[in-house]
Design a protein around this motif. Structure first.
Motif, short mmCIF file in Angstrom:
data_model
loop_
_atom_site.label_atom_id
_atom_site.label_comp_id
_atom_site.label_asym_id
_atom_site.label_seq_id
_atom_site.Cartn_x
_atom_site.Cartn_y
_atom_site.Cartn_z
N UNK A 50 0.85 -1.19 0.00
CA UNK A 50 0.00 0.00 0.00
C UNK A 50 0.88 1.24 0.00
N UNK A 51 0.50 2.24 -0.82
CA UNK A 51 1.29 3.45 -0.96
C UNK A 51 0.39 4.67 -0.93
N UNK A 52 0.99 5.82 -0.64
CA UNK A 52 0.29 7.09 -0.70
C UNK A 52 0.98 7.95 -1.75
N UNK A 53 0.18 8.62 -2.58
CA UNK A 53 0.70 9.44 -3.67
C UNK A 53 1.30 10.71 -3.09
N UNK A 54 2.53 11.02 -3.50
CA UNK A 54 3.26 12.16 -2.95
C UNK A 54 2.73 13.47 -3.50
N UNK A 55 3.05 14.56 -2.79
CA UNK A 55 2.66 15.89 -3.21
C UNK A 55 3.42 16.35 -4.43
N UNK A 56 3.07 17.53 -4.91
CA UNK A 56 3.64 18.03 -6.16
C UNK A 56 4.76 19.04 -5.93
N UNK A 57 5.31 19.12 -4.72
CA UNK A 57 6.39 20.08 -4.45
C UNK A 57 7.59 19.84 -5.35
N UNK A 58 7.98 18.58 -5.50
CA UNK A 58 9.17 18.24 -6.29
C UNK A 58 8.80 17.69 -7.66
N UNK A 59 7.55 17.85 -8.06
CA UNK A 59 7.13 17.26 -9.33
C UNK A 59 7.84 17.88 -10.52
N UNK A 60 8.26 19.14 -10.41
CA UNK A 60 8.93 19.77 -11.54
C UNK A 60 10.25 19.09 -11.88
N UNK A 61 10.78 18.29 -10.93
CA UNK A 61 12.03 17.58 -11.19
C UNK A 61 11.81 16.26 -11.92
N UNK A 62 10.66 15.65 -11.73
CA UNK A 62 10.40 14.34 -12.34
C UNK A 62 9.37 14.38 -13.46
N UNK A 63 8.49 15.40 -13.47
CA UNK A 63 7.48 15.49 -14.51
C UNK A 63 8.06 16.25 -15.70
N UNK A 64 8.64 15.52 -16.63
CA UNK A 64 9.21 16.15 -17.82
C UNK A 64 8.10 16.62 -18.75
N UNK A 65 8.38 17.65 -19.53
CA UNK A 65 7.36 18.24 -20.40
C UNK A 65 6.91 17.28 -21.49
N UNK A 66 7.77 16.36 -21.91
CA UNK A 66 7.35 15.43 -22.95
C UNK A 66 6.38 14.39 -22.42
N UNK A 67 6.44 14.08 -21.12
CA UNK A 67 5.52 13.11 -20.54
C UNK A 67 4.40 13.75 -19.71
N UNK A 68 4.61 14.96 -19.28
CA UNK A 68 3.60 15.70 -18.50
C UNK A 68 3.44 17.08 -19.12
N UNK A 69 2.78 17.16 -20.27
CA UNK A 69 2.70 18.44 -20.98
C UNK A 69 1.86 19.46 -20.22
N UNK A 70 2.07 20.71 -20.58
CA UNK A 70 1.33 21.82 -19.98
C UNK A 70 -0.05 21.91 -20.62
N UNK A 71 -1.07 22.10 -19.79
CA UNK A 71 -2.44 22.32 -20.24
C UNK A 71 -2.82 23.75 -19.88
N UNK A 72 -3.38 24.45 -20.83
CA UNK A 72 -3.76 25.84 -20.59
C UNK A 72 -5.27 26.01 -20.71
N UNK A 73 -5.84 26.64 -19.74
CA UNK A 73 -7.24 27.06 -19.76
C UNK A 73 -7.30 28.34 -18.96
N UNK A 74 -7.29 29.45 -19.67
CA UNK A 74 -7.09 30.76 -19.03
C UNK A 74 -8.15 31.06 -17.99
N UNK A 75 -9.40 30.79 -18.27
CA UNK A 75 -10.48 31.15 -17.35
C UNK A 75 -10.38 30.37 -16.06
#
Length: 622
Positions: A50-75
């Motif tokens: 059993x595991x718990x999903x970690x927070x996103x504090x350090x996600x910028x180090x492991x979430x590369x743009x090619x695998x975790x692309x940016x989504x934009x929705x201005x509103x």
């Protein structure tokens, strides 16, 4: 649902799919589940671990743009006060890096020697979860965890539960004995789970552990732990801790916010300007903007100065975010977002003169709408193309997000971030709007207001109980207009799942109900093959829609649970439903905006004692 285990793939030097960090891979889930089911702070069971999903504090180090692309929705980003969104990375064999998880709960038991202790006490080898004293017997994570309504999570206090009246604590604060857990096998209840200690105290069962005051009576308070956040300090917490099953839905419930891409933000221009907004906001005249665009996008004639000025004007009308705004202001801003969508759905956005990048196409039907007039339904709109972005803003424990306040929402990170995890859905839908004059006349009936007021009173009571301060509890959205539109959306989704072949879970409602709105958008809500194939839009043609409505209303007149269903005064979770059950109105959780609450089919078709209670009762006798 337990995610499937991932096959270990052989890695070679130069393998482009090899993880950048030497972390063991445990299971895989779909990207959409990282928003709705297995988001930050949730528990995931993989085989016997059993595991718990970690927070996103350090996600910028492991979430590369090619695998975790940016989504934009201005509103939506404007309402949530972030710059953009990120799609969670995939977790298949071919992905480089997935989402980080941590082992939780930390207390385990061995089914062979029956030992119950912290996982470190079993001295397992790195990367494995076994009991070294029992020939590598796989350990079983604790079935029970402790949580509070502020989102804190901790291991169940087995020692305090067992030594409730015999606390002879030594220098270490414990008795010095070893705990064990066994199953008597006499029944499947909690009474069969026996906890004992070698110190000699009488053994106890887990019966009664789920009582609301079970831990409080033992003097156990919430320690304010947040195991999903790395190096998070404990917080002071005044909430009472509650025992929960590790796999219970009450352990983690997402707080989702969503928005449709509508003009002028839906043609792709805003995405091109996403990195230039701060500069553009500094200019006010047309000449300044024109000079800036020529310098920033040399040789690109696709960006119109008029279009950019329209975007800047639209942004100013949306009331810029205030850092010190109250919860009530944040809610009103989200309601304003819905009101903008409602106005655009009513006005439409024809496909002609639009480019391929247009993400919102909404047109009226070409056939006569006279068949819908006797039903009190206005001209429908066929949404042939739409895009929805759903962002994970926070999560709650124990408290339902619909009945929770902002103070009970647990954050996804230890420090604020300028982005949130999100997903996007492309599909189609049908927008149905009721005749407002007829609706107002019906809503003013004493029998209608009295019936809905009872639902509203129950819901307000639930909201006050959930809120830390009853005076700050949000008001119930239950009104005759809202409950009618909500129930109508449910019976339409159920009917289309039977007639049009759509799974009910692949359709979703989006309600627009207040003093100025009276509509409902039913649209495809999945990114699979049930998306934009035109089948749902075809259901919005007036003649077909009229037949579908009459069929759905006739079906709603009778439920297999009647007369109990129709006569109940408090139904559903928290007693906020009237005539609604799984046999007639309720939908899969993914399809309903309000957690299958605030529903009453009597407002559609009336009751045997008072048929005039139903908005559509006169149409049924035609």
């Amino acid at each position: 649902m337990t995610p499937p285990t991932t096959r270990r793939r052989r890695r070679t030097d130069g393998d482009s799919a090899a993880p950048r960090l030497a972390l063991p891979r445990r299971g895989s889930v779909r990207r959409s589940q990282m928003i709705t089911t297995y988001g930050v702070g949730s528990l995931i069971a993989v085989d016997n671990e059993s595991f718990i999903v970690s927070g996103i504090d350090d996600a910028h180090r492991s979430w590369t743009l090619d695998e975790a692309p940016i989504i934009r929705e201005h509103r939506l980003a404007h309402v949530l006060d972030v710059r953009h969104f990120r799609l969670p990375p995939a977790s298949e064999d071919t992905s480089k890096d997935g989402v980080r998880v941590r082992r939780f709960p930390l207390w385990h038991s061995c089914p062979s020697c029956q030992s119950l202790q912290h996982v470190r006490g079993f001295n397992p080898p790195p990367g494995r979860n076994v009991c070294t004293d029992c020939d590598d017997e796989p350990l079983v994570p604790s079935r029970f965890v402790v949580a509070c309504e502020d989102g804190h999570l901790d291991d169940f206090p087995y020692w305090k539960w067992l030594h409730r009246k015999n606390r002879d604590e030594g220098a270490t604060g414990l008795c010095g004995g070893r705990l064990s857990m066994r199953f008597s096998g006499q029944s499947a209840s909690l009474r069969s789970i026996i906890v004992s200690c070698t110190c000699g105290v009488p053994e106890v069962s887990m019966e009664g552990a789920f009582r609301r005051s079970a831990l409080t009576d033992l003097g156990v308070r919430c320690e304010g732990r947040r195991p999903w956040l790395k190096d998070a300090p404990t917080e002071f917490c005044a909430q009472a801790p509650r025992t929960l099953q590790r796999g219970s839905s009450s352990v983690w419930q997402p707080v989702l916010k969503s928005a449709l891409s509508i003009p002028p933000w839906s043609d792709g221009l805003a995405d091109k300007l996403s990195e230039r907004w701060e500069d553009l906001r500094a200019y006010s005249s047309r000449l300044e903007i024109e000079i800036y665009l020529k310098a920033a996008f040399p040789g690109d004639d696709s960006i119109s100065v008029d279009a950019v000025m329209d975007l800047l004007a639209a942004e100013q009308e949306e009331d810029p975010a205030q850092a010190d705004e109250s919860d009530a202001v944040a809610v009103s801003r989200y309601q304003a977002l819905r009101r903008q969508e409602y106005e655009r759905l009513c006005a439409g956005n024809a496909l002609r003169d639009k480019g391929r990048e247009e993400q919102f196409v909404c047109e009226p039907p070409v056939t006569n709408t006279a068949d819908l007039a006797p039903l009190g339904v206005g001209r429908p709109m066929l949404v042939k193309r739409l895009r929805e972005v759903r962002a994970l803003k926070a999560f709650t424990r124990i408290a339902d997000p619909e009945t929770s306040t902002e103070g009970h929402e647990a954050a996804l990170s230890l420090t604020p971030t300028d982005w949130l995890p999100a997903m996007e859905v492309h599909g189609e839908g049908v927008f149905v709007r009721l005749d407002e004059e007829r609706l107002d006349a019906w809503a003013s009936l004493d029998s209608v207001t009295e019936r809905v007021e009872q639902m509203r009173a129950y819901h307000d009571q639930v909201l006050r109980e959930r809120a830390g301060d009853p005076a700050e509890a949000p008001a119930s959205p239950a009104t005759p207009r809202m409950v009618l539109l909500h129930t109508l959306s449910h019976i339409l989704i159920n009917e289309w799942s039977l007639e049009a072949g759509y799974p009910a879970a692949s359709l979703r409602e989006r309600l627009y109900a207040d003093d100025t709105m009276a509509g409902s958008l039913i649209y495809t809500a999945t990114s699979d093959s049930a998306g934009s194939l035109g089948g749902l839009v075809a259901q919005g043609e007036p003649l077909r829609l009229a037949g579908t409505l009459r069929s759905a209303l006739r079906r709603a007149q009778w439920c297999s649970a009647d007369p109990l269903c129709m006569e109940t005064e408090t139904g559903g979770a928290n007693g906020i439903n009237r005539a609604a059950c799984h046999a007639c109105v309720l939908l899969p959780e993914t399809s309903c905006e309000h957690g299958n609450g605030l529903l009453d089919r009597a407002l559609l078709v009336g009751t045997p004692e008072n048929p005039d209670l139903g908005f559509f009762v006169h149409a049924l006798v035609l």
